[in-house]
Write a protein that holds these residues in place. Structure first.
Motif, PDB file in Angstrom:
ATOM      1  N   ARG A  55       0.818  -1.189   0.000  1.00 56.93           N
ATOM      2  CA  ARG A  55       0.000   0.000   0.000  1.00 56.93           C
ATOM      3  C   ARG A  55       0.865   1.257   0.000  1.00 56.93           C
ATOM      4  O   ARG A  55       1.862   1.340   0.724  1.00 56.93           O
ATOM      5  N   VAL A  84       1.643  -2.785  15.442  1.00 60.72           N
ATOM      6  CA  VAL A  84       0.488  -3.457  16.038  1.00 60.72           C
ATOM      7  C   VAL A  84      -0.817  -2.932  15.429  1.00 60.72           C
ATOM      8  O   VAL A  84      -1.798  -3.658  15.328  1.00 60.72           O
ATOM      9  N   SER A  85      -0.798  -1.665  14.987  1.00 60.00           N
ATOM     10  CA  SER A  85      -1.996  -1.076  14.375  1.00 60.00           C
ATOM     11  C   SER A  85      -2.164  -1.475  12.906  1.00 60.00           C
ATOM     12  O   SER A  85      -2.957  -0.876  12.195  1.00 60.00           O
ATOM     13  N   GLY A  86      -1.404  -2.439  12.452  1.00 57.25           N
ATOM     14  CA  GLY A  86      -1.554  -2.929  11.080  1.00 57.25           C
ATOM     15  C   GLY A  86      -0.865  -2.070  10.042  1.00 57.25           C
ATOM     16  O   GLY A  86      -1.248  -2.061   8.872  1.00 57.25           O
ATOM     17  N   ASP A 108      -1.528  -9.100  10.465  1.00 60.02           N
ATOM     18  CA  ASP A 108      -2.323  -7.866  10.585  1.00 60.02           C
ATOM     19  C   ASP A 108      -3.786  -8.184  10.909  1.00 60.02           C
ATOM     20  O   ASP A 108      -4.420  -7.475  11.682  1.00 60.02           O
ATOM     21  N   ARG A 163      -3.923  -9.090  14.475  1.00 62.52           N
ATOM     22  CA  ARG A 163      -3.664  -7.912  15.327  1.00 62.52           C
ATOM     23  C   ARG A 163      -4.882  -7.006  15.451  1.00 62.52           C
ATOM     24  O   ARG A 163      -5.002  -6.265  16.417  1.00 62.52           O
ATOM     25  N   ARG A 196      -6.477   1.954   9.325  1.00 62.81           N
ATOM     26  CA  ARG A 196      -5.615   0.864   8.842  1.00 62.81           C
ATOM     27  C   ARG A 196      -6.380  -0.449   8.724  1.00 62.81           C
ATOM     28  O   ARG A 196      -6.266  -1.161   7.749  1.00 62.81           O
ATOM     29  N   HIS A 197      -7.136  -0.766   9.792  1.00 62.65           N
ATOM     30  CA  HIS A 197      -7.787  -2.078   9.829  1.00 62.65           C
ATOM     31  C   HIS A 197      -9.186  -2.068   9.214  1.00 62.65           C
ATOM     32  O   HIS A 197      -9.690  -3.095   8.796  1.00 62.65           O
TER      33      HIS A 197
END
Lengths: 255, 257
Positions: A31, A127-129, B92, B95, B123-124
């Motif tokens: 990305r 951790v937040s991707g 991910d 997480r 993000r997610h």
């Protein structure tokens, strides 16, 4: 047995090369962090603009004032715009811009990423991707690589203007005559290689700043050390790259 | 709403099913062996405190669980997936279901409170609209009692407020599991107690399971369903607070004097 300092140097060089390699591997894959890249362009480019412009103006002024007496001695005062323009565009403006940026941007990136590392913000990002290398490192290296050449072009123009004012302090050179001489003297072979080398300067400054900050440790002391070594190494690298660029330009008979 | 559906789905699972299973996990840094054959299960809805001396590997343990550190040997199953074997994309996805509260809070200095909370959402949950994101941010801040700080910079917050904001950021994705790394360290006893109570309340509200690393016995008393004693890299004992407090084992007693 190799001396320890030599092995440390080789090991650090290898790590920086691997870090730069990781940039090429990760930066061009999605990305894409376009918003963060633009934000970094603003901070690295726009925020450095006044400092670069003032320094370039003073350099142009000073070089012209200091060159004048020597040229007068040889009766070559009329060559002042020619001599000043070549030295400013080929060498002084790009190198001064890179050194200013090494000090301002290199230390800023080193300290920012270093403090993010020691306060676990980089881990939090992971951790937040988010891939912190892409988000923090790739964007900063790209922004430095692309904005420093723009700053260098601006520094060329402002320093030449400083040269014009410098030429008029003791003598009289009309606006038209000065710029006609400047543009008659400068060829693409002067301008293009000097711009190309600033891309490498920008890449080196961004990479070293990010490498030092991203690998910072030992708490707040480590952050200070990262910022400091980012400036020292990237400044030194600017000179090494400049030397290489001059040799390559000479070999290609572009001078 | 997506979040509520997630909570309802998660409550359907059996309470006895381990959401985290560690089997023979070992990790060394050079000659320093931090974890040695560490084995442990965290069941659904359980809040377990890991107690151990400084440098005993507690933080390494939860960083292995979230995939920030790779163990040398052993398996770490989180929600049915072996963490060390996962690709970055799979990691991910896991997480997004596991929250992590860092010891230093790890709030992003360059962002406001709102941007800090929006960051994991963007993000997610990339498909979320702006109003949906705003709603979740306000909800998370309201749950920690700091809705008024939404447009403040993180540098303007006190230590306790930073901890609450970090907690709100951890909870914003409605995780099934939360890993807390010393949540009350650096806080005064009153604020520490408030944070501990808040953790307990939020665990009930969001129906989470959690592993809490802590030295603070007041916090341990409030939040722990059971305690794991991490001694010499191993799970030395696991029991309730009162049972461990009564223990005659010298290694355990050291922690309760």
């Amino acid at each position: 047995m190799l001396p320890r300092i030599f092995t440390t140097f080789l090991s650090e060089t290898g790590d920086i090369a691997r870090f730069a390699g990781r940039f090429f591997k990760e930066a061009f894959k999605p990305r894409y962090e376009f918003a963060e890249f633009l934000r970094q362009c603003f901070f690295i480019g726009y925020k450095s603009l006044p400092l670069v412009a003032i320094t370039a103006f003073i350099m142009g002024l000073v070089i012209t004032i200091q060159s004048r007496p020597t040229l007068v001695e040889f009766g070559a005062e009329a060559w002042l715009p020619k001599m000043v323009s070549v030295s400013l565009v080929r060498e002084i403006a790009p190198v001064i811009t890179a050194l200013i940026c090494a000090g301002k941007i290199g230390s800023g990136i080193g300290a920012e990423l270093g403090s993010m590392k020691v306060t676990e913000q980089i881990d939090a990002m992971e951790v937040s991707g988010t891939n912190p290398f892409k988000y923090l490192v790739a964007t900063r290296i790209m922004a430095a690589t692309l904005t420093i050449p723009i700053l260098a072009v601006l520094a060329d123009s402002v320093s030449l203007y400083g040269g014009y004012l410098g030429a008029n302090i003791r003598g009289v050179v009309s606006w038209d005559l000065y710029w006609n001489q400047v543009f008659d003297t400068l060829a693409f072979s002067d301008v293009i290689p000097s711009i190309i080398k600033t891309f490498f300067f920008g890449f080196a400054i961004g990479t070293i700043g990010c490498y030092k900050g991203y690998n910072s440790n030992k708490g707040t002391e480590g952050v200070g050390r990262s910022a400091n070594s980012a400036v020292v190494i990237s400044s030194l690298l600017v000179f090494v790259l400049d030397l290489l660029a001059v040799q390559i330009i000479d070999l290609l008979s572009l001078t | 709403m997506i979040a509520k559906t997630e909570i309802v789905e998660s409550t359907k699972q059996s309470l006895d099913v381990p959401v985290i299973q560690l089997k023979s996990v070992s990790k060394s840094f050079g000659n320093n062996s931090v974890l040695r054959d560490f084995t442990f299960d965290l069941k659904k809805g359980e809040n377990v405190v890991v107690l151990g001396k400084s440098g005993s590997g507690k933080s390494v343990l939860i960083k292995c669980i979230i995939g920030l550190i790779k163990p040398d040997t052993g398996t770490i199953n989180v929600l049915g997936k072996n963490i060390p074997e996962l690709s970055n994309e799979e990691l991910d996805r896991i997480r997004a279901k596991v929250g992590f509260l860092f010891q230093s809070n790890a709030l992003y200095d360059s962002m406001s409170v709102r941007e800090n909370l929006e960051f994991p959402l963007r993000r997610h949950k990339a498909k979320m609209t702006k109003p949906q994101i705003d709603e979740l941010v306000v909800e998370a801040l309201t749950n920690v009692g700091l809705a008024h700080t939404i447009d403040m910079r993180t540098s303007e917050l006190s230590g306790g407020m930073k901890k609450r904001i970090a907690l709100a950021r951890t909870l914003i994705l409605k995780p099934e599991i939360i890993l807390y790394d010393e949540p009350t360290t650096g806080l005064d006893p009153i604020t520490g107690k408030e944070i501990s109570k808040l953790m307990r309340e939020l665990a009930k509200t969001y129906n989470t399971s959690s592993i809490i690393i802590s030295h603070d016995l007041n916090c341990v008393k409030i939040v722990a369903d059971s305690i794991v004693m991490l001694i010499e890299g191993k799970c030395y004992a696991q029991a309730k607070y009162e049972e461990l407090e009564r223990s005659t084992d010298k290694k355990i007693q050291e922690f309760f004097i």
